[in-house]
Design a protein around this motif. Structure first.
Motif, short mmCIF file in Angstrom:
data_model
loop_
_atom_site.label_atom_id
_atom_site.label_comp_id
_atom_site.label_asym_id
_atom_site.label_seq_id
_atom_site.Cartn_x
_atom_site.Cartn_y
_atom_site.Cartn_z
N UNK A 164 0.82 -1.22 0.00
CA UNK A 164 0.00 0.00 0.00
C UNK A 164 0.86 1.27 0.00
N UNK A 165 1.99 1.22 0.68
CA UNK A 165 2.84 2.41 0.78
C UNK A 165 3.44 2.83 -0.57
N UNK B 145 -4.00 -2.64 -6.08
CA UNK B 145 -2.88 -3.18 -5.28
C UNK B 145 -3.37 -4.25 -4.33
N UNK B 146 -4.48 -4.00 -3.67
CA UNK B 146 -5.02 -4.96 -2.71
C UNK B 146 -5.49 -6.23 -3.40
N UNK C 25 21.45 1.08 -4.76
CA UNK C 25 22.35 2.11 -4.23
C UNK C 25 21.56 3.15 -3.43
N UNK C 26 20.45 3.61 -4.00
CA UNK C 26 19.62 4.59 -3.29
C UNK C 26 19.03 3.95 -2.03
N UNK C 27 18.58 2.72 -2.15
CA UNK C 27 17.97 2.01 -1.02
C UNK C 27 18.94 1.87 0.15
N UNK C 28 20.17 1.48 -0.15
CA UNK C 28 21.15 1.27 0.91
C UNK C 28 21.70 2.57 1.49
N UNK C 29 21.72 3.62 0.68
CA UNK C 29 22.25 4.91 1.18
C UNK C 29 21.17 5.75 1.87
N UNK C 30 19.90 5.40 1.67
CA UNK C 30 18.79 6.14 2.27
C UNK C 30 18.10 5.38 3.39
N UNK C 31 18.88 4.62 4.14
CA UNK C 31 18.35 3.90 5.32
C UNK C 31 17.17 3.00 4.95
N UNK C 32 17.28 2.35 3.78
CA UNK C 32 16.26 1.39 3.32
C UNK C 32 14.88 2.02 3.13
N UNK C 33 14.90 3.29 2.69
CA UNK C 33 13.64 3.96 2.37
C UNK C 33 13.17 3.49 1.00
N UNK D 218 11.72 6.41 -1.88
CA UNK D 218 12.73 7.17 -2.63
C UNK D 218 13.54 6.29 -3.56
N UNK D 219 13.52 4.96 -3.32
CA UNK D 219 14.33 4.01 -4.09
C UNK D 219 13.57 3.40 -5.26
N UNK D 220 12.25 3.63 -5.33
CA UNK D 220 11.42 2.99 -6.36
C UNK D 220 11.82 3.44 -7.77
#
Length: 199
Positions: A21-22, A54-55, A72-80, A83-85
């Motif tokens: 959902x997020x 989605x549901x 790279x974005x995922x690991x550098x942004x605290x697994x956000x 922002x990594x999509x």
């Protein structure tokens, strides 16, 4: 599909996480793009319709969906994850007479993330997951006649055209699972790992 709701697949350039959902709001923003609508043969949905889809996909045993994240974005942004999509990859079990056949789709929605191997790694990772965990013995793909980038990507992996529709302006491709394909998928995904998806 419930089977992958707690599954995360990690690779070198990408991370695959279940479509939750997020993710819907950003996904909805992507799909306002006329370019993406044309490339994916999609109709724009309202935000409410996107949440409902989605549901329904999460509960549908014939649909397996992951969101593609840039590692790279995922690991550098605290697994956000938001922002990594960068896109999504899907499997559809829509042939009742061939339960071990699945149609596969890949979309890299963010222009900055294209042309650098993320799509190929996401596609090969999903195919590896499909053969290992879902028992897939044949993959198919439907690609728009004008989508030369996707056509080249699928053909590089070994897909071959089996039909084309001028009415729908798309090509149907097919790739049976073989020992040679399994070796190719392993070679294309050297950092492949499956772990629990922690929300």
């Amino acid at each position: 599909m419930k089977i992958n709701e707690n599954t995360q697949i990690s690779g070198k350039k990408i991370v695959l996480v279940p479509y939750d959902r997020c993710h819907v709001l950003k996904y909805h923003e992507w799909m306002k793009s006329e370019e993406l609508q044309a490339l994916t043969a999609s109709e724009p949905l309202s935000l409410q319709q996107e949440y409902e889809m989605q549901q329904s996909w999460r509960l549908d045993e014939k649909k397996c969906t992951f969101i593609v994240l840039d590692s790279e974005v995922y690991n550098s942004n605290h697994h956000d994850e938001i922002s990594s999509m960068v896109g999504d990859v899907n499997l559809f079990f829509n042939e009742p007479d061939f339960p071990h056949s699945a149609e596969i789709e890949i979309m890299i929605a963010e222009p900055w993330a294209r042309g650098q191997g993320r799509g190929k790694e996401a596609l090969c990772s999903m195919m590896r997951y499909g053969t290992d965990k879902l028992g897939i013995q044949r993959f198919t793909a439907k690609v728009g006649l004008a989508n030369n980038t996707s056509l080249r990507l699928f053909e590089k992996i070994g897909f071959r055209e089996i039909s084309r529709s001028e009415i729908f302006q798309e090509v149907t491709l097919e790739l049976p699972v073989s020992e040679e394909l399994l070796k190719t998928l392993i070679l294309q995904t050297p950092c492949y790992s499956i772990e629990d998806h922690i929300k």
